[in-house]
Design a protein around this motif. Structure first.
Motif, PDB file in Angstrom:
ATOM      1  N   LYS A 103       1.537  -1.186   3.560  1.00  0.00           N
ATOM      2  CA  LYS A 103       1.662  -0.597   2.224  1.00  0.00           C
ATOM      3  C   LYS A 103       3.053  -0.852   1.649  1.00  0.00           C
ATOM      4  N   ARG A 106       3.306  -4.531   0.595  1.00  0.00           N
ATOM      5  CA  ARG A 106       2.581  -4.785  -0.659  1.00  0.00           C
ATOM      6  C   ARG A 106       3.356  -4.240  -1.856  1.00  0.00           C
ATOM      7  N   LYS A 107       3.940  -3.057  -1.692  1.00  0.00           N
ATOM      8  CA  LYS A 107       4.715  -2.462  -2.788  1.00  0.00           C
ATOM      9  C   LYS A 107       5.913  -3.346  -3.123  1.00  0.00           C
ATOM     10  N   TYR A 108       6.538  -3.916  -2.103  1.00  0.00           N
ATOM     11  CA  TYR A 108       7.687  -4.793  -2.336  1.00  0.00           C
ATOM     12  C   TYR A 108       7.255  -6.030  -3.126  1.00  0.00           C
ATOM     13  N   ILE A 109       6.136  -6.629  -2.734  1.00  0.00           N
ATOM     14  CA  ILE A 109       5.645  -7.829  -3.425  1.00  0.00           C
ATOM     15  C   ILE A 109       5.286  -7.507  -4.876  1.00  0.00           C
ATOM     16  N   GLU A 110       4.660  -6.356  -5.086  1.00  0.00           N
ATOM     17  CA  GLU A 110       4.269  -5.969  -6.445  1.00  0.00           C
ATOM     18  C   GLU A 110       5.472  -5.721  -7.344  1.00  0.00           C
ATOM     19  N   ASP A 111       6.612  -5.380  -6.756  1.00  0.00           N
ATOM     20  CA  ASP A 111       7.822  -5.116  -7.535  1.00  0.00           C
ATOM     21  C   ASP A 111       8.685  -6.362  -7.730  1.00  0.00           C
ATOM     22  N   LYS A 127       1.611 -16.030 -11.521  1.00  0.00           N
ATOM     23  CA  LYS A 127       2.981 -15.705 -11.893  1.00  0.00           C
ATOM     24  C   LYS A 127       3.944 -16.456 -10.977  1.00  0.00           C
ATOM     25  N   GLU A 167      -3.398 -12.094  -1.161  1.00  0.00           N
ATOM     26  CA  GLU A 167      -3.669 -10.925  -1.997  1.00  0.00           C
ATOM     27  C   GLU A 167      -2.994 -10.988  -3.363  1.00  0.00           C
ATOM     28  N   TYR A 168      -2.032 -11.896  -3.504  1.00  0.00           N
ATOM     29  CA  TYR A 168      -1.295 -11.967  -4.768  1.00  0.00           C
ATOM     30  C   TYR A 168      -1.225 -13.413  -5.256  1.00  0.00           C
ATOM     31  N   ILE A 170       1.020 -15.337  -6.754  1.00  0.00           N
ATOM     32  CA  ILE A 170       2.433 -15.519  -7.105  1.00  0.00           C
ATOM     33  C   ILE A 170       2.941 -16.815  -6.489  1.00  0.00           C
TER      34      ILE A 170
END
Length: 201
Positions: A103, A106-111, A127, A167-168, A170
């Motif tokens: 978790k 994932r939060k780090y990647i989303e930021d 992106k 999952e991303y 990027i």
């Protein structure tokens, strides 16, 4: 008997075997230096009673092998008649990454400061990170630094890469066709403000 036996769960089969096989110590050793310390008596149910049968008849009737009997005996808890519950799947793998750490990753990647491609945004939702992030190894290095500062345990590079790539959407490098003056100007900003980021987007 055979069909009733195979309808039982694995735990129930062990309990049945534990009750229908009696182990008794050897009363007399007939072979010199024999390692046999016990003898087994086999029983099968008939009506409300247990009838003693030979080992071969017991195994043939239940359609099991001698390894099954040894497995049940080895899995018993001390002198308890009922066999231990099957523990397969009850213990977490030592190599499995805890959900809490996933978790955080994932939060780090989303930021991350990822933005859409200037020219390709109409055709792709992908992106891209600013130029100073350079490559994935640098992204992971910054993630580890972040974890050290926050006193978090970092996931392995393999796990982080798997999350990042599956999952991303990027990218680390912007497409070549995206090198316009606006993008180059934005890429030169080491720490763009929110206003500059909105202007770019």
């Amino acid at each position: 008997i055979n069909s009733d036996y195979w309808r039982l769960s694995d735990i129930q089969k062990k309990e049945f075997e534990g009750k229908s096989i009696k182990k008794n110590p050897v009363s007399r050793v007939t072979v010199e230096n024999s390692r046999k310390t016990c003898t087994r008596h086999y029983f099968l149910p008939r009506n409300d009673d247990l009838i003693r049968v030979c080992r071969k008849f017991y195994l043939t009737t239940l359609d099991i092998g001698s390894k099954r009997i040894r497995y049940t005996e080895e899995s018993r808890s001390g002198s308890l008649l009922a066999a231990r519950a099957d523990r397969r799947g009850s213990n977490c793998s030592a190599n499995k990454t805890p959900p809490r750490l996933l978790k955080i990753a994932r939060k780090y990647i989303e930021d991350l400061p990822a933005v859409h491609s200037h020219y390709c945004r109409s055709r792709s939702s992908k992106k891209y990170l600013p130029a100073e992030w350079q490559n994935f190894s640098n992204v992971y290095r910054k993630y580890r630094q972040y974890c050290e500062e926050k006193n978090y345990q970092a996931v392995s590079e393999y796990v982080f890469r798997k999350i990042f790539s599956t999952e991303y959407n990027i990218g680390v490098h912007s497409p070549k066709k995206d090198k316009c003056s606006i993008c180059l100007k934005f890429g030169a900003l080491t720490q763009p403000t929110e206003e500059e980021r909105r202007e770019y987007e």
